[in-house]
Design an enzyme around this catalytic site. Structure first.
Site, short mmCIF file in Angstrom:
data_model
loop_
_atom_site.label_atom_id
_atom_site.label_comp_id
_atom_site.label_asym_id
_atom_site.label_seq_id
_atom_site.Cartn_x
_atom_site.Cartn_y
_atom_site.Cartn_z
N LYS A 1 -68.09 7.82 2.09
CA LYS A 1 -68.91 6.97 1.21
C LYS A 1 -69.56 7.86 0.17
CE LYS A 1 -72.80 3.80 1.11
NZ LYS A 1 -73.68 2.92 1.86
N LYS B 1 -65.16 4.26 0.31
CA LYS B 1 -66.01 3.43 -0.56
C LYS B 1 -66.63 4.28 -1.65
CE LYS B 1 -70.32 0.94 -0.17
NZ LYS B 1 -71.42 0.68 0.69
C1 PBG Z 1 -75.96 0.44 2.45
C2 PBG Z 1 -74.85 -0.15 1.68
C3 PBG Z 1 -74.66 -0.11 0.29
C4 PBG Z 1 -73.49 -0.81 0.03
C5 PBG Z 1 -72.99 -1.25 1.25
N1 PBG Z 1 -73.83 -0.80 2.25
C6 PBG Z 1 -75.52 0.40 -0.79
C7 PBG Z 1 -75.90 1.80 -0.87
O1 PBG Z 1 -75.38 2.69 -0.20
O2 PBG Z 1 -76.82 2.04 -1.66
C8 PBG Z 1 -72.91 -1.04 -1.32
C9 PBG Z 1 -71.90 -2.13 -1.43
C10 PBG Z 1 -71.59 -2.55 -2.80
O3 PBG Z 1 -71.99 -1.94 -3.81
O4 PBG Z 1 -70.89 -3.57 -2.92
N2 PBG Z 1 -76.50 -0.47 3.36
#
Ligand code: PBG
Length: 336
Positions: free
Chosen positions: A204, A257
């Site tokens: 991520k 991601k």
């Molecule tokens: C954290 C989380 C995020 C997303 C999914 N889970 C945001 C982040 O890391 O700030 C982002 C998903 C998206 O942008 O569609 N709980």
């Protein structure tokens, strides 16, 4: 005298790749990758407020919904053939330690139970993170200005266990703390949830593409950013390392991601691992398509399906996407 030919002389033989592109039927026949509704996971933002269905400004067509709107949402998803949802919670109260995140009567715990009651066959995946539940918007317990890794681990284990207690089919930790897959696995096993898989957001990246999500989930950090725990977008080898570590700790499935700017990471992960691989087509990727389509600058259907096809072609088995419902509709009525 040499006559000049009316057209350039052809070589004796050359490859005619256009033969296989002649008609829609021919193109369909040789198509290598086609997304299907089964490939999609649809994210849902569930709010603890009553009687709410509020459109998210930066994500047109996506809504924060309250529990009472679940029946129509599930009916919609069922009729489109979408079999999995990923849940995010919007609690009424936030505090420094995210206590609402593991409340047995918390919004996600109630949402899980309600979905399993209304649609037992719907696969319910829960996002495990603290950022929607902390008043400072960070993904764990703060010490000074930074998220303390080891103090956050028991919190994550507790959140994941409470989701499994409520009936979640899969838990998906998205916090990027080191060691969290291992502690979550152990906690689930100890609580009798040895059959609940962990789907890890292993690679991520600290991405600008999460912007709209933070409006949707009210999880913008009050100060600073997430660069001390999410990955540097420049690092491909490190993604492989993150994935290997999470698998060693017991992850059953892996998420990369965002998706579109990281297709190389998806492809490399696909070659390296043999567990199910998901890609998260994130909020900013959705918002860009919506915005350009609204301006009439691109054809939304074409671009969204091209994007989903590309993510699958790169090697993702499943795609978490806000376009899931639209895409399922479009795929049921192909234009080619
Ligand atoms: C954290 C989380 C995020 C997303 C999914 N889970 C945001 C982040 O890391 O700030 C982002 C998903 C998206 O942008 O569609 N709980």
């Amino acid at each position: 005298m040499i006559e000049s030919p009316a057209f350039p002389v052809m070589p004796a033989r050359f490859e005619r790749t256009r033969r296989l592109r002649r008609s829609p039927a021919m193109r369909r026949f040789v198509r290598e990758t086609t997304p299907r509704p089964d490939d999609f996971v649809y994210p849902l933002f569930i709010t603890e407020e009553a009687n709410t269905r509020r459109e998210i400004t930066s994500m047109p067509g996506q809504f924060q919904i309250s529990l009472d709107h679940l029946p129509e949402e599930l009916a919609d998803l069922g009729s489109l053939g979408i079999g999995a949802v990923l849940l995010f919670g919007l609690p009424n109260t936030k505090d420094p330690t995210a206590s609402a995140a593991h409340d047995p009567a918390g919004i996600i715990q109630r949402a899980v139970a309600e979905i399993k009651r209304l649609a037992p066959d719907m696969l319910v995946i829960t996002d495990v993170c603290a950022c929607e539940y902390t008043d400072h918007g960070h993904c764990g317990i703060l010490v000074g200005d930074t998220v303390d890794n080891d103090r956050t681990l028991p919190l994550l284990a507790r959140i994941a266990t409470s989701h499994a207690d409520a009936g979640a089919d899969i838990v998906a930790p998205s916090d990027m703390m080191d060691g969290r897959v291992g502690v979550i696995r152990e906690a689930l096993d100890r609580a009798g949830h040895e059959m609940v898989p962990v789907m890890s957001y292993a690679a991520k990246f600290a991405s600008g593409f999460y912007g709209p999500f933070r409006e949707a989930a009210c999880s913008t950090p009050a100060f600073g950013d997430r660069r001390t725990h999410q990955m540097d977008p420049a690092n491909r080898r490190e993604a492989a390392r993150e994935i290997a570590i999470d698998l060693a700790e017991g992850a059953d499935m892996i998420i990369v991601k965002p998706a579109l700017a990281y297709l190389d990471v998806i492809r490399e992960a696909r070659e390296a691992i043999d567990v199910p691989l998901l890609a998260y087509n994130v909020s900013g990727e959705y918002a860009m398509v919506k915005a350009a389509a609204r301006l009439g600058w691109i054809d939304e259907r074409r671009v969204a399906l091209e994007t989903l096809t590309a993510i699958k072609r790169a090697g993702a088995d499943r795609i978490i996407t806000y376009h899931a419902k639209d895409a399922a509709r479009w795929l049921a009525d192909p234009d080619e």
